[in-house]
Motif scaffolding. Structure first.
Motif, mmCIF file in Angstrom:
data_model
loop_
_atom_site.group_PDB
_atom_site.id
_atom_site.type_symbol
_atom_site.label_atom_id
_atom_site.label_comp_id
_atom_site.label_asym_id
_atom_site.label_seq_id
_atom_site.Cartn_x
_atom_site.Cartn_y
_atom_site.Cartn_z
ATOM 1 N N ILE A 49 0.852 -1.193 0.000
ATOM 2 C CA ILE A 49 0.000 0.000 0.000
ATOM 3 C C ILE A 49 0.884 1.238 0.000
ATOM 4 C CG2 ILE A 49 -1.738 1.312 1.274
ATOM 5 C CD1 ILE A 49 -2.661 -1.396 2.482
ATOM 6 N N GLY A 50 0.669 2.106 -0.970
ATOM 7 C CA GLY A 50 1.363 3.391 -1.007
ATOM 8 C C GLY A 50 0.504 4.429 -0.309
ATOM 9 N N PHE A 51 0.909 4.836 0.873
ATOM 10 C CA PHE A 51 0.104 5.779 1.644
ATOM 11 C C PHE A 51 0.255 7.190 1.117
ATOM 12 C CE2 PHE A 51 1.036 2.254 4.537
ATOM 13 C CZ PHE A 51 -0.260 1.856 4.825
ATOM 14 N N ASP A 52 -0.871 7.866 0.970
ATOM 15 C CA ASP A 52 -0.879 9.263 0.542
ATOM 16 C C ASP A 52 -0.807 10.200 1.736
ATOM 17 O OD1 ASP A 52 -1.399 8.638 -2.283
ATOM 18 O OD2 ASP A 52 -3.349 7.970 -1.538
ATOM 19 N N LEU A 53 -1.321 9.735 2.874
ATOM 20 C CA LEU A 53 -1.397 10.575 4.062
ATOM 21 C C LEU A 53 -1.325 9.696 5.294
ATOM 22 C CD1 LEU A 53 -2.008 13.362 5.435
ATOM 23 C CD2 LEU A 53 -4.445 12.795 5.201
ATOM 24 N N PRO A 77 4.845 9.049 3.375
ATOM 25 C CA PRO A 77 3.667 9.853 3.058
ATOM 26 C C PRO A 77 3.706 11.190 3.794
ATOM 27 C CG PRO A 77 3.087 8.212 4.686
ATOM 28 C CD PRO A 77 4.524 7.952 4.288
ATOM 29 N N ARG A 78 2.901 12.120 3.316
ATOM 30 C CA ARG A 78 2.710 13.370 4.051
ATOM 31 C C ARG A 78 2.145 12.980 5.414
ATOM 32 N NH1 ARG A 78 -1.362 17.416 4.691
ATOM 33 N NH2 ARG A 78 -2.851 16.196 3.472
ATOM 34 N N THR A 79 2.690 13.577 6.467
ATOM 35 C CA THR A 79 2.278 13.233 7.826
ATOM 36 C C THR A 79 1.699 14.454 8.509
ATOM 37 O OG1 THR A 79 3.999 11.539 7.969
ATOM 38 C CG2 THR A 79 3.070 12.322 10.047
ATOM 39 N N VAL A 80 0.537 14.256 9.140
ATOM 40 C CA VAL A 80 -0.103 15.304 9.927
ATOM 41 C C VAL A 80 -0.219 14.783 11.353
ATOM 42 C CG1 VAL A 80 -2.214 16.645 10.283
ATOM 43 C CG2 VAL A 80 -1.391 16.206 7.954
ATOM 44 N N TYR A 81 0.343 15.525 12.294
ATOM 45 C CA TYR A 81 0.229 15.174 13.703
ATOM 46 C C TYR A 81 -1.049 15.823 14.225
ATOM 47 C CZ TYR A 81 4.828 13.343 13.075
ATOM 48 O OH TYR A 81 5.880 12.598 12.609
ATOM 49 N N SER A 105 -6.012 8.390 -1.631
ATOM 50 C CA SER A 105 -6.532 7.038 -1.864
ATOM 51 C C SER A 105 -6.297 6.127 -0.671
ATOM 52 C CB SER A 105 -5.868 6.413 -3.098
ATOM 53 O OG SER A 105 -6.256 7.086 -4.262
ATOM 54 N N ASN A 106 -5.118 6.257 -0.048
ATOM 55 C CA ASN A 106 -4.725 5.354 1.028
ATOM 56 C C ASN A 106 -4.299 6.157 2.251
ATOM 57 O OD1 ASN A 106 -5.057 2.982 -0.606
ATOM 58 N ND2 ASN A 106 -3.146 3.553 -1.622
ATOM 59 N N LEU A 107 -5.030 5.955 3.336
ATOM 60 C CA LEU A 107 -4.831 6.703 4.577
ATOM 61 C C LEU A 107 -4.317 5.768 5.666
ATOM 62 C CD1 LEU A 107 -5.363 9.271 6.365
ATOM 63 C CD2 LEU A 107 -7.681 8.350 6.721
ATOM 64 N N LEU A 108 -3.295 6.221 6.387
ATOM 65 C CA LEU A 108 -2.771 5.510 7.546
ATOM 66 C C LEU A 108 -3.065 6.353 8.779
ATOM 67 C CD1 LEU A 108 -1.012 3.264 8.879
ATOM 68 C CD2 LEU A 108 0.979 4.693 8.358
#
Length: 172
Positions: A49-53, A77-81, A105-108
């Protein structure tokens, strides 16, 4: 990107934390957590899985888990704390997911229990094989993650919308 685009949400519980004199929010990882977090990262990479966020709780143990796990991913991926992930209720977690841009598309999500387990269980309208029963039997231990797939907009995420396609734990 169409709102009918196949999407995945991966819910990762932080690695094992130490019980020390710090406040709950400031608890660091225990030695076992520092070992398990990179293993979880490698297993996340193996999913392909390629995470977008990545949305990560601001608690020390979640930030440390993410720092150790992300190195195994082929692309960061771009990371938001996100402060709201700490001690979030099920409704608050769904609301956070609903805020995700449809360009993703793919959220972690890197968070805490009981939230990660509760969200995975609530979203899973169906599952592959015995994945749901395995997840519920183990109780979503530290460093575990669940992979859920659905079609549609992030704004449409609600109870039962997804299919639980994978559940992994480091000490199975």
């Amino acid at each position: 990107m169409s709102v009918d685009t196949p999407r995945r949400i991966v819910l990762l519980r932080h690695a094992k934390a130490d019980w020390n004199e710090a406040s709950d929010h400031e608890r660091p990882l225990a030695e076992r957590g520092r070992v398990d977090a990179p293993v979880a990262g490698r297993r996340l990479a193996e999913t392909g899985i390629g995470f977008d966020l990545a949305l990560c709780s601001t608690a020390v143990r979640t930030r440390e888990t993410w720092k150790l796990a992300v190195h195994a991913l082929p692309q960061r991926p771009r990371t938001v704390y996100e402060d709201r992930l700490y001690e979030a209720s099920l409704g608050e977690l769904i609301a956070l997911v609903n805020e995700t841009s449809d360009e993703v598309s793919n959220l972690l999500v890197i968070g805490h229990n009981p939230g990660m387990h509760g969200l995975a269980d609530a979203l899973a309208g169906e599952s592959e094989g015995d994945v749901l029963s395995r997840m519920n039997r183990t109780g979503f231990p530290t460093s575990a993650f669940a992979v859920l797939a659905f079609n549609g907009s992030w704004k449409s995420v609600e109870h039962g919308v997804a299919r639980l396609v994978d559940f992994w734990t480091p000490h199975a």
